[in-house]
Scaffold this active site. Structure first.
Site, PDB file in Angstrom:
ATOM      1  N   GLU A   1      -7.446 -19.622 -17.459  1.00 14.89           N
ATOM      2  CA  GLU A   1      -8.008 -20.302 -16.300  1.00 14.89           C
ATOM      3  C   GLU A   1      -9.209 -21.088 -16.821  1.00 14.89           C
ATOM      4  OE1 GLU A   1     -10.373 -19.714 -12.103  1.00 14.89           O
ATOM      5  OE2 GLU A   1     -10.852 -18.532 -13.853  1.00 14.89           O
TER       6      GLU A   1
ATOM      7  N   ASP B   1      -1.730  -1.126  -4.008  1.00 16.08           N
ATOM      8  CA  ASP B   1      -1.996  -0.347  -5.227  1.00 16.08           C
ATOM      9  C   ASP B   1      -0.859  -0.498  -6.230  1.00 16.08           C
ATOM     10  OD1 ASP B   1       0.003   1.432  -4.132  1.00 16.08           O
ATOM     11  OD2 ASP B   1      -1.590   2.110  -2.768  1.00 16.08           O
TER      12      ASP B   1
ATOM     13  N   ASP C   1      -5.087  -9.401 -15.908  1.00 15.34           N
ATOM     14  CA  ASP C   1      -6.166 -10.379 -15.770  1.00 15.34           C
ATOM     15  C   ASP C   1      -7.299  -9.914 -16.683  1.00 15.34           C
ATOM     16  OD1 ASP C   1      -7.907 -12.345 -14.599  1.00 15.34           O
ATOM     17  OD2 ASP C   1      -6.683 -12.217 -12.787  1.00 15.34           O
TER      18      ASP C   1
ATOM     19  N   ASP D   1      -3.967   3.706   2.454  1.00 15.24           N
ATOM     20  CA  ASP D   1      -5.414   3.584   2.701  1.00 15.24           C
ATOM     21  C   ASP D   1      -5.778   2.155   3.110  1.00 15.24           C
ATOM     22  OD1 ASP D   1      -5.047   2.261   0.352  1.00 15.24           O
ATOM     23  OD2 ASP D   1      -6.470   3.424  -0.840  1.00 15.24           O
TER      24      ASP D   1
ATOM     25  N   ASP E   1       0.844  -1.195   0.000  1.00 15.00           N
ATOM     26  CA  ASP E   1       0.000   0.000   0.000  1.00 15.00           C
ATOM     27  C   ASP E   1       0.883   1.250   0.000  1.00 15.00           C
ATOM     28  OD1 ASP E   1      -1.860   1.954   0.425  1.00 15.00           O
ATOM     29  OD2 ASP E   1      -2.261   1.410   2.518  1.00 15.00           O
TER      30      ASP E   1
ATOM     31  N   HIS F   1      -5.170 -17.122  -5.713  1.00 10.38           N
ATOM     32  CA  HIS F   1      -6.034 -16.304  -4.854  1.00 10.38           C
ATOM     33  C   HIS F   1      -7.391 -16.951  -4.597  1.00 10.38           C
ATOM     34  CE1 HIS F   1      -7.189 -15.648  -8.937  1.00 10.38           C
ATOM     35  NE2 HIS F   1      -8.290 -15.044  -8.564  1.00 10.38           N
ATOM     36  N   ASP F   2      -7.607 -18.150  -5.122  1.00 10.52           N
ATOM     37  CA  ASP F   2      -8.911 -18.812  -4.951  1.00 10.52           C
ATOM     38  C   ASP F   2      -8.845 -20.052  -4.074  1.00 10.52           C
ATOM     39  OD1 ASP F   2     -10.322 -17.045  -6.605  1.00 10.52           O
ATOM     40  OD2 ASP F   2      -9.821 -18.179  -8.413  1.00 10.52           O
TER      41      ASP F   2
ATOM     42  N   ASN G   1      -0.213   4.388  -0.815  1.00  8.87           N
ATOM     43  CA  ASN G   1      -0.893   5.662  -0.496  1.00  8.87           C
ATOM     44  C   ASN G   1      -1.647   5.603   0.837  1.00  8.87           C
ATOM     45  OD1 ASN G   1      -2.952   4.012  -1.250  1.00  8.87           O
ATOM     46  ND2 ASN G   1      -4.021   5.523  -2.507  1.00  8.87           N
TER      47      ASN G   1
ATOM     48  N   ASP H   1      -9.750 -15.164 -17.363  1.00  4.85           N
ATOM     49  CA  ASP H   1     -10.613 -15.627 -16.277  1.00  4.85           C
ATOM     50  C   ASP H   1     -11.723 -16.558 -16.816  1.00  4.85           C
ATOM     51  OD1 ASP H   1     -11.388 -15.161 -13.409  1.00  4.85           O
ATOM     52  OD2 ASP H   1     -13.239 -14.454 -14.332  1.00  4.85           O
TER      53      ASP H   1
HETATM   54  C1  NOJ Z   1     -12.078 -16.934 -11.235  1.00  2.41           C
HETATM   55  C2  NOJ Z   1     -11.287 -15.994 -10.405  1.00  2.41           C
HETATM   56  O1  NOJ Z   1     -10.017 -16.524 -10.168  1.00  2.41           O
HETATM   57  C3  NOJ Z   1     -12.079 -15.737  -9.157  1.00  2.41           C
HETATM   58  O2  NOJ Z   1     -11.334 -15.056  -8.186  1.00  2.41           O
HETATM   59  C4  NOJ Z   1     -13.333 -14.998  -9.543  1.00  2.41           C
HETATM   60  O3  NOJ Z   1     -14.137 -14.814  -8.410  1.00  2.41           O
HETATM   61  C5  NOJ Z   1     -14.130 -15.771 -10.599  1.00  2.41           C
HETATM   62  N1  NOJ Z   1     -13.284 -16.281 -11.646  1.00  2.41           N
HETATM   63  C6  NOJ Z   1     -15.179 -14.916 -11.233  1.00  2.41           C
HETATM   64  O4  NOJ Z   1     -14.614 -13.959 -12.081  1.00  2.41           O
END
Ligand code: NOJ
Length: 539
Positions: A263, A31, A100, A27, A23, A328-329, A25, A201
């Protein structure tokens, strides 16, 4: 003859979840300037490219995976100008930038959707998937991946629209040529700005069954939640999707050296499906993720090597594999693979595997420190999935906690309270501490990435399995022309007796003290969780 090797085949790619990286700035949210500030760190580790999770304008219902303007950067993250500066600064350091691309759906705040939703006969009326009710109800039985029905009623049009994720994420109608053109123009916009490629995505969701038929019921889903009790044969994976992949590839081929990685979402590993989006690597995507390892918790040499072998078998020889342990999922690898006191050792074995098997490694930020999943109290939940399913599913916040930079306030991530809590133990697990310790996991990654960069065998060489993991250790060789490297990975807490079959070896890298002199043919002991990389000397 040496074929042309491309940067994304040789490279190691770092995934940044921008809200959580740094971060600048103050907040509480990471960023773009924060990424610029940390480019030296990224370069020092040896990464060749960064994939940044979405930074386009968004009302953030799904933290950027709901885009309301494809050509602008969300003010939370910075400005377009700052992003162009990031591209410039990164390129100066020979680091590529991957964006992305979220084009299965937009935000419900995107002007295209607002226009589309305003009447049945506006110019964009057909840009999303609109349907009349059937028998006074939803047009079919489709469900949304994030829970509930996939159809949302719209009063102005007196129709339903389709959303395969949140209702704030309406799905585009990819059958409409004007929509397709508009999206391609937005993609061009970024390619013209020098962006080196895209992570696509849920790219297997683009087209839906023309007749919107009901998905059949199945008992064979991965979980008992309603979404998984449907066989998703009509709302994703339509064969015509592959034609769009070819169009996307043609577009990217108009530029030099760009890369598309897909993905291909499936609720459990489906490498065959992923491979179909790459084809022979020339007419569709350059790469696609196989989530076989990310979806599993089992710590055994076989559960690493079997999926990789299968992945190699499914990809034609011209296609190039990539590999990933975390994103991240999904829960972070360090938390998935457990091991109690020994989990740091496991993290080293896993990292060495990722960085030495054949294919492009993707490393999620913080994995180089061995970050765990964070503990998130119910009141701190941010992810819509967590909010909906807690406590059955904690959501994805645990793997999105702030990067741990130092011992300073808020782990040096921000002077303000971060948007998600810091992981416990950040005072001793952070970049500053690990940089100062030559034996840290961070320096382990750094050394290994640098060894990889110097070795054509590791970057592009053929791969041959020498020990198949049934004894809970792996041995494989990587060979390019005269250079041959043997990788030995002990996944076990017991010493393994192995046989070195070549005449002479020289140790390149290892977790344990390694012999200064050359090693010779004969029996060898691989200590618990030992990683040993040997160069095979040709006589
Ligand atoms: C896959 C992404 O990796 C995920 O984080 C997102 O919530 C869904 N696609 C919907 O875009």
């Amino acid at each position: 003859m040496d074929r042309d090797w491309l940067w994304w085949q040789h490279g190691v790619i770092y995934q940044i979840y921008p809200r959580s990286f740094y971060d600048s700035n103050q907040d509480g949210i990471g960023d773009i300037q924060g990424i610029i500030d940390k480019l030296d760190y990224i370069q020092d580790l040896g990464f060749d490219a960064i994939w940044i999770s979405p930074i386009n304008s968004s009302p953030m219902h799904d933290f950027g995976y709901d885009i309301s303007d494809y050509r602008s950067i969300d003010p939370l993250f910075g400005t377009n100008k700052e992003f162009y500066d990031l591209v410039k600064q990164a390129h100066k350091r020979k680091i590529r930038i991957i964006m992305d691309l979220v084009v299965n759906h937009s935000s419900h705040q995107h002007p295209w959707f607002l226009e589309s939703a305003s009447s049945r006969d506006n110019p964009k009326a057909d840009w999303y998937i609109w349907q009349d009710p059937r028998n006074g109800r939803e047009p079919n039985n489709w469900l949304a991946a994030f829970g509930g029905k996939a159809w949302q009623w719209n009063a102005a049009r007196q129709q339903y629209y389709l959303h395969t994720h949140l209702m704030e994420q309406p799905d585009f109608n990819w059958r409409n040529p004007e929509l397709r053109k508009a999206i391609f123009n937005d993609i061009k916009f970024w390619l013209d700005k020098g962006v080196d490629g895209f992570r696509l995505d849920v790219i297997n969701f683009l087209l839906k069954d023309r007749e919107l038929r009901n998905n059949p019921f199945t008992f064979r889903g991965p979980s008992p939640r309603p979404y998984d009790l449907q066989a998703h044969i009509y709302d994703r994976n339509q064969p015509e999707n592959l034609e769009i992949m070819t169009e996307l590839r043609r577009l990217s081929d108009q530029y030099r050296d760009r890369m598309l990685v897909g993905e291909v979402y499936a609720p459990r590993p489906d490498p065959q499906l992923s491979a179909s989006y790459v084809g022979d690597g020339r007419n569709m995507l350059h790469m696609a993720f196989d989530f076989s390892i990310i979806y599993q918790k089992k710590w055994h040499a076989r559960s690493f090597i079997n999926p990789v072998q299968r992945w190699y078998e499914l990809l034609p020889p011209q296609a190039w594999p990539c590999h990933v342990l975390s994103n991240h999922d999904q829960p972070r690898s360090r938390s998935r693979f457990g091991g109690g006191k020994e989990n740091e050792k496991r993290a080293r074995v896993a990292a060495a595997f990722l960085l030495t098997i054949r294919g492009t490694p993707f490393i999620y930020y913080g994995e180089e420190l061995g970050m765990y999943n964070g503990k998130i109290a119910r009141s701190q939940l941010q992810d819509p999935v967590g909010k909906k399913y807690w406590p059955l599913h904690p959501g994805r916040d645990p793997e999105r906690t702030p990067m741990l930079w130092s011992n300073q306030k808020n782990a040096g991530f921000s002077s303000q309270e971060p948007w998600l809590p810091l992981n416990e133990g950040w005072q001793s697990q952070n970049v500053e501490v690990q940089q100062a310790d030559p034996d840290s996991l961070l320096n382990f990654h750094k050394r290994l990435i640098h060894i990889r960069k110097k070795s054509k065998a590791l970057m592009q060489g053929d791969w041959k399995l020498e020990a198949d993991g049934s004894q809970n250790y792996l041995a494989y060789s990587r060979t390019w022309q005269k250079e041959s490297v043997l990788v030995l990975l002990n996944f076990d807490s017991k010493t393994k007796r192995i046989q070195l079959t070549h005449k002479r070896y020289r140790a390149l890298f290892g977790t344990h003290v390694i012999p200064a002199q050359e090693m010779r043919q004969g029996p060898w002991q691989l200590r618990p969780y030992e990683v040993l990389i040997l160069s095979i000397k040709s006589d």
